[in-house]
Design a protein around this motif. Structure first.
Motif, PDB file in Angstrom:
ATOM      1  N   GLU A  75       0.135  -3.744 -50.285  1.00 44.43           N
ATOM      2  CA  GLU A  75       0.597  -3.294 -48.969  1.00 44.43           C
ATOM      3  C   GLU A  75       1.450  -2.034 -49.079  1.00 44.43           C
ATOM      4  N   ILE A  76       2.359  -2.028 -50.046  1.00 40.81           N
ATOM      5  CA  ILE A  76       3.196  -0.839 -50.252  1.00 40.81           C
ATOM      6  C   ILE A  76       2.324   0.343 -50.667  1.00 40.81           C
ATOM      7  N   GLY A  77       1.360   0.088 -51.572  1.00 43.84           N
ATOM      8  CA  GLY A  77       0.475   1.147 -52.028  1.00 43.84           C
ATOM      9  C   GLY A  77      -0.341   1.747 -50.895  1.00 43.84           C
ATOM     10  N   GLN A  78      -0.897   0.908 -50.043  1.00 47.17           N
ATOM     11  CA  GLN A  78      -1.676   1.419 -48.905  1.00 47.17           C
ATOM     12  C   GLN A  78      -0.800   2.236 -47.965  1.00 47.17           C
ATOM     13  N   THR A  79       0.454   1.821 -47.804  1.00 46.63           N
ATOM     14  CA  THR A  79       1.366   2.546 -46.918  1.00 46.63           C
ATOM     15  C   THR A  79       1.629   3.956 -47.430  1.00 46.63           C
ATOM     16  N   VAL A  80       1.980   4.083 -48.717  1.00 46.49           N
ATOM     17  CA  VAL A  80       2.305   5.406 -49.253  1.00 46.49           C
ATOM     18  C   VAL A  80       1.052   6.271 -49.380  1.00 46.49           C
ATOM     19  N   VAL A  81      -0.088   5.661 -49.702  1.00 41.18           N
ATOM     20  CA  VAL A  81      -1.329   6.432 -49.778  1.00 41.18           C
ATOM     21  C   VAL A  81      -1.682   7.003 -48.409  1.00 41.18           C
ATOM     22  N   ASN A  82      -1.539   6.210 -47.372  1.00 38.46           N
ATOM     23  CA  ASN A  82      -1.803   6.709 -46.010  1.00 38.46           C
ATOM     24  C   ASN A  82      -0.870   7.853 -45.650  1.00 38.46           C
ATOM     25  N   TYR A  83       0.394   7.716 -46.008  1.00 34.18           N
ATOM     26  CA  TYR A  83       1.348   8.804 -45.749  1.00 34.18           C
ATOM     27  C   TYR A  83       0.900  10.089 -46.434  1.00 34.18           C
ATOM     28  N   TYR A  84       0.407   9.956 -47.673  1.00 34.51           N
ATOM     29  CA  TYR A  84       0.029  11.147 -48.430  1.00 34.51           C
ATOM     30  C   TYR A  84      -1.275  11.755 -47.910  1.00 34.51           C
ATOM     31  N   VAL A  85      -2.261  10.912 -47.696  1.00 33.68           N
ATOM     32  CA  VAL A  85      -3.565  11.418 -47.240  1.00 33.68           C
ATOM     33  C   VAL A  85      -3.449  12.060 -45.858  1.00 33.68           C
ATOM     34  N   GLU A  86      -2.605  11.495 -44.998  1.00 31.79           N
ATOM     35  CA  GLU A  86      -2.431  12.043 -43.646  1.00 31.79           C
ATOM     36  C   GLU A  86      -1.528  13.263 -43.615  1.00 31.79           C
ATOM     37  N   GLY A  87      -0.971  13.639 -44.753  1.00 36.94           N
ATOM     38  CA  GLY A  87      -0.143  14.841 -44.821  1.00 36.94           C
ATOM     39  C   GLY A  87       1.292  14.642 -44.363  1.00 36.94           C
ATOM     40  N   VAL A  88       1.707  13.402 -44.203  1.00 36.72           N
ATOM     41  CA  VAL A  88       3.096  13.152 -43.810  1.00 36.72           C
ATOM     42  C   VAL A  88       4.040  13.593 -44.928  1.00 36.72           C
ATOM     43  N   PHE A  89       3.629  13.329 -46.180  1.00 36.97           N
ATOM     44  CA  PHE A  89       4.422  13.739 -47.337  1.00 36.97           C
ATOM     45  C   PHE A  89       3.545  14.487 -48.319  1.00 36.97           C
ATOM     46  N   ASP A  90       4.164  15.435 -49.033  1.00 35.63           N
ATOM     47  CA  ASP A  90       3.446  16.225 -50.032  1.00 35.63           C
ATOM     48  C   ASP A  90       3.695  15.721 -51.448  1.00 35.63           C
ATOM     49  N   GLU A  91       4.808  15.019 -51.642  1.00 32.21           N
ATOM     50  CA  GLU A  91       5.114  14.392 -52.921  1.00 32.21           C
ATOM     51  C   GLU A  91       5.779  13.046 -52.663  1.00 32.21           C
ATOM     52  N   ILE A  92       5.431  12.071 -53.487  1.00 33.13           N
ATOM     53  CA  ILE A  92       6.028  10.736 -53.360  1.00 33.13           C
ATOM     54  C   ILE A  92       6.477  10.284 -54.744  1.00 33.13           C
ATOM     55  N   TYR A  93       7.737   9.891 -54.823  1.00 31.89           N
ATOM     56  CA  TYR A  93       8.319   9.445 -56.089  1.00 31.89           C
ATOM     57  C   TYR A  93       8.637   7.956 -56.016  1.00 31.89           C
ATOM     58  N   LEU A  94       8.460   7.290 -57.141  1.00 30.29           N
ATOM     59  CA  LEU A  94       8.766   5.865 -57.264  1.00 30.29           C
ATOM     60  C   LEU A  94      10.034   5.713 -58.099  1.00 30.29           C
ATOM     61  N   ILE A  95      11.023   5.014 -57.545  1.00 32.51           N
ATOM     62  CA  ILE A  95      12.304   4.838 -58.217  1.00 32.51           C
ATOM     63  C   ILE A  95      12.532   3.343 -58.411  1.00 32.51           C
ATOM     64  N   TYR A  96      12.635   2.925 -59.664  1.00 29.98           N
ATOM     65  CA  TYR A  96      12.786   1.507 -59.974  1.00 29.98           C
ATOM     66  C   TYR A  96      13.609   1.366 -61.253  1.00 29.98           C
ATOM     67  N   THR A  97      13.856   0.136 -61.663  1.00 31.83           N
ATOM     68  CA  THR A  97      14.628  -0.129 -62.876  1.00 31.83           C
ATOM     69  C   THR A  97      13.710  -0.741 -63.931  1.00 31.83           C
ATOM     70  N   GLU A  98      13.600  -0.060 -65.046  1.00 25.55           N
ATOM     71  CA  GLU A  98      12.741  -0.552 -66.133  1.00 25.55           C
ATOM     72  C   GLU A  98      13.491  -1.585 -66.962  1.00 25.55           C
ATOM     73  N   PHE A  99      12.824  -2.689 -67.240  1.00 23.25           N
ATOM     74  CA  PHE A  99      13.444  -3.772 -67.993  1.00 23.25           C
ATOM     75  C   PHE A  99      13.294  -3.544 -69.490  1.00 23.25           C
ATOM     76  N   LYS A 100      14.420  -3.583 -70.189  1.00 19.86           N
ATOM     77  CA  LYS A 100      14.416  -3.522 -71.648  1.00 19.86           C
ATOM     78  C   LYS A 100      14.842  -4.860 -72.249  1.00 19.86           C
ATOM     79  N   SER A 101      15.959  -5.369 -71.767  1.00 24.75           N
ATOM     80  CA  SER A 101      16.465  -6.666 -72.204  1.00 24.75           C
ATOM     81  C   SER A 101      17.428  -7.172 -71.142  1.00 24.75           C
ATOM     82  N   ALA A 102      17.939  -8.375 -71.353  1.00 25.61           N
ATOM     83  CA  ALA A 102      18.886  -8.925 -70.393  1.00 25.61           C
ATOM     84  C   ALA A 102      20.145  -8.078 -70.292  1.00 25.61           C
ATOM     85  N   MET A 103      20.451  -7.340 -71.345  1.00 23.92           N
ATOM     86  CA  MET A 103      21.645  -6.498 -71.364  1.00 23.92           C
ATOM     87  C   MET A 103      21.361  -5.052 -70.995  1.00 23.92           C
ATOM     88  N   THR A 104      20.108  -4.652 -71.031  1.00 24.32           N
ATOM     89  CA  THR A 104      19.768  -3.237 -70.843  1.00 24.32           C
ATOM     90  C   THR A 104      18.679  -3.083 -69.784  1.00 24.32           C
TER      91      THR A 104
END
Length: 285
Positions: free
Chosen positions: A146-175
């Protein structure tokens, strides 16, 4: 010095809080094990789909697709993944701080995943195009789709020219590492050193590369988002388990200090009573 009654009340209150933090630590540890397993299962598939995409685009440099189209970045969107709940140390604060810095540097709109990020930027009047909250502990692939279809529609329709994904990568319970990656336009992964020879070979595709990309690129977007959701969920549980462990240990230290103060208060009270008794006895003599 606080009275013995006040000290007993504080000790009782802190012990109750400690029981809660112990329970939350145990729950987070159980959830972390499940989240880790899902992350480790998702990583090989995400890596393989990137490899296939790299081979197709490298062997067919002239192939085109709307999701590969590079435009002047006039309108930027940031897809931010945070937690729905707090009590997980600096997990939410770190990723929100990164996103805020990016938005201030390159102004843009937001697609927020998670209540904490949504509430933070909503209170400050940022432009939130879409929001996804209440994902739960076990995130289904349908949410990523659902999230993917939303951002793809935004991009294909020209609403946005660049889309960035911001998340937290898991390394360990401490990191846990706050991470940013360009989601759209899709930048085909570079060939690894050992795969350069394979890139020069001629491949025969069935169906045609254009048809493959039409199927592969949306799946790549969805898979990338799904992996980011799983990485973020594992990071959240790891951060919560660590935070609750620290809170439990801190509660033990406070209880020890209050118990020492209580013993001193009781000793002072007993000494005072003995002094009064001795003084009264001396007065009768």
């Amino acid at each position: 010095m606080a009275s013995a009654r006040d000290l007993r009340r504080r000790i009782k209150s802190i012990k109750s809080t400690q029981q809660i933090t112990k329970a939350m630590k145990a729950v987070a540890a159980a959830n972390l094990r499940k989240a880790q397993e899902r992350v480790f299962e998702a990583r090989p598939f995400a890596g393989k789909i990137r490899e296939v995409l790299s081979r197709i685009t490298s062997a067919n440099s002239g192939v085109s697709h709307p999701l590969l189209e590079v435009r002047e970045p006039k309108n930027i969107c940031y897809v931010l993944i945070t937690a729905d709940r707090g009590l997980c140390g600096g997990y939410n604060a770190n990723i929100i701080r990164m996103n805020a810095g990016l938005v201030n540097d390159k102004p843009g709109s937001l697609v927020t995943v998670g209540q904490k990020g949504r509430d933070f930027f909503r209170r400050r009047g940022y432009d939130i195009k879409s929001e996804f909250v209440g994902l739960g502990e076990e995130i289904p692939f349908g949410i990523a789709k659902e999230i993917g279809q939303t951002v793809v529609n935004y991009y294909v329709e020209g609403v946005f020219d660049e889309i960035y994904l911001i998340y937290t990568e898991f390394k360990s319970a401490m990191t846990q590492i706050p991470t940013i990656m360009k989601l759209l336009p899709v930048e085909p992964p570079a060939q690894k050193e050992g795969e350069k020879g394979a890139a020069t070979m001629d491949y025969i595709y069935e169906p045609a590369p254009e048809e493959l990309l039409a199927e592969l690129l949306p799946k790549y977007i969805e898979t990338t988002i799904y992996r980011a959701l799983l990485e973020s969920k594992a990071s959240e549980q790891g951060a919560r388990m660590t935070a609750m462990s620290s809170a439990t240990d801190n509660a033990s230290e406070i209880i020890d200090k209050l118990t020492l103060s209580l013993n001193r208060a009781r000793q002072a009270a007993i000494t005072k009573e003995i002094s009064e008794i001795v003084g009264g006895a001396n007065a009768l003599d």
